[in-house]
Motif scaffolding. Structure first.
Motif, PDB file in Angstrom:
ATOM      1  N   GLU A   1      -4.206  -0.562   3.967  1.00 46.24           N
ATOM      2  CA  GLU A   1      -4.690  -0.340   5.330  1.00 46.24           C
ATOM      3  C   GLU A   1      -3.666  -0.756   6.384  1.00 46.24           C
ATOM      4  OE1 GLU A   1      -5.952  -4.364   3.947  1.00 46.24           O
ATOM      5  OE2 GLU A   1      -6.260  -2.374   3.126  1.00 46.24           O
ATOM      6  N   GLN A   2      -2.619  -1.467   5.986  1.00 45.25           N
ATOM      7  CA  GLN A   2      -1.563  -1.888   6.905  1.00 45.25           C
ATOM      8  C   GLN A   2      -0.360  -0.965   6.768  1.00 45.25           C
ATOM      9  OE1 GLN A   2      -1.584  -4.334   9.173  1.00 45.25           O
ATOM     10  NE2 GLN A   2      -3.665  -4.922   8.642  1.00 45.25           N
ATOM     11  N   GLN A   3       0.234  -0.617   7.884  1.00 43.32           N
ATOM     12  CA  GLN A   3       1.440   0.221   7.903  1.00 43.32           C
ATOM     13  C   GLN A   3       2.673  -0.672   8.020  1.00 43.32           C
ATOM     14  OE1 GLN A   3       1.757   3.831   8.791  1.00 43.32           O
ATOM     15  NE2 GLN A   3      -0.337   4.234   8.213  1.00 43.32           N
ATOM     16  N   TRP A   4       3.740  -0.256   7.379  1.00 44.35           N
ATOM     17  CA  TRP A   4       5.017  -0.958   7.566  1.00 44.35           C
ATOM     18  C   TRP A   4       5.845  -0.172   8.548  1.00 44.35           C
ATOM     19  CZ3 TRP A   4       6.914  -5.587   6.439  1.00 44.35           C
ATOM     20  CH2 TRP A   4       8.259  -5.797   6.675  1.00 44.35           C
TER      21      TRP A   4
ATOM     22  N   TRP B   1       4.233 -11.160   5.726  1.00 43.84           N
ATOM     23  CA  TRP B   1       4.145  -9.729   5.453  1.00 43.84           C
ATOM     24  C   TRP B   1       5.488  -9.273   4.911  1.00 43.84           C
ATOM     25  CZ3 TRP B   1      -0.139  -7.102   5.140  1.00 43.84           C
ATOM     26  CH2 TRP B   1      -1.260  -7.535   5.848  1.00 43.84           C
TER      27      TRP B   1
ATOM     28  N   VAL C   1       4.868  -3.944  10.060  1.00 44.41           N
ATOM     29  CA  VAL C   1       3.652  -4.596  10.544  1.00 44.41           C
ATOM     30  C   VAL C   1       3.928  -5.182  11.927  1.00 44.41           C
ATOM     31  CG1 VAL C   1       1.997  -6.437  10.078  1.00 44.41           C
ATOM     32  CG2 VAL C   1       2.977  -5.147   8.200  1.00 44.41           C
TER      33      VAL C   1
ATOM     34  N   ARG D   1       1.105  -8.579   1.594  1.00 44.21           N
ATOM     35  CA  ARG D   1       0.941  -9.951   2.071  1.00 44.21           C
ATOM     36  C   ARG D   1       1.169 -10.916   0.915  1.00 44.21           C
ATOM     37  NH1 ARG D   1       0.938 -12.461   6.984  1.00 44.21           N
ATOM     38  NH2 ARG D   1      -0.553 -14.130   7.039  1.00 44.21           N
TER      39      ARG D   1
ATOM     40  N   SER E   1      -1.365  -4.072   0.891  1.00 44.11           N
ATOM     41  CA  SER E   1      -2.510  -3.816   1.764  1.00 44.11           C
ATOM     42  C   SER E   1      -2.386  -2.392   2.291  1.00 44.11           C
ATOM     43  CB  SER E   1      -2.529  -4.793   2.940  1.00 44.11           C
ATOM     44  OG  SER E   1      -2.703  -6.099   2.486  1.00 44.11           O
TER      45      SER E   1
END
Length: 72
Positions: free
Chosen positions: A53-56, A23, A58, A12, A51
């Motif tokens: 915890e975020q998958q690409w 993103w 997004v 981010r 981040s």
């Protein structure tokens, strides 16, 4: 012949003046645990905080339009 898998993380960016936070995609060359919360250079050349915890990719509307084709 060795097959290498490219792994992308979501990052981010910060809102900067008139531009909104977006993103971005970051190509990982080390384990995601080692880049936890670190700023990295994104595929489009911006600096953004990873981040884990975020998958690409997004599932959001505020995704960098330059990173999308570069991460395919």
């Amino acid at each position: 012949m060795m097959l290498q898998t490219i792994v992308f993380a979501a990052a981010r960016s910060r809102a900067h003046g008139p531009t909104a936070a977006l993103w971005h995609a970051v190509e990982l060359h080390r384990p995601a645990a080692e880049v936890d919360g670190a700023c990295e250079l994104t595929l489009c050349g911006a600096l953004a905080r990873v981040s884990p915890e975020q998958q690409w990719p997004v599932a959001a509307f505020d995704v960098c339009p330059a990173c999308v084709p570069l991460a395919r």
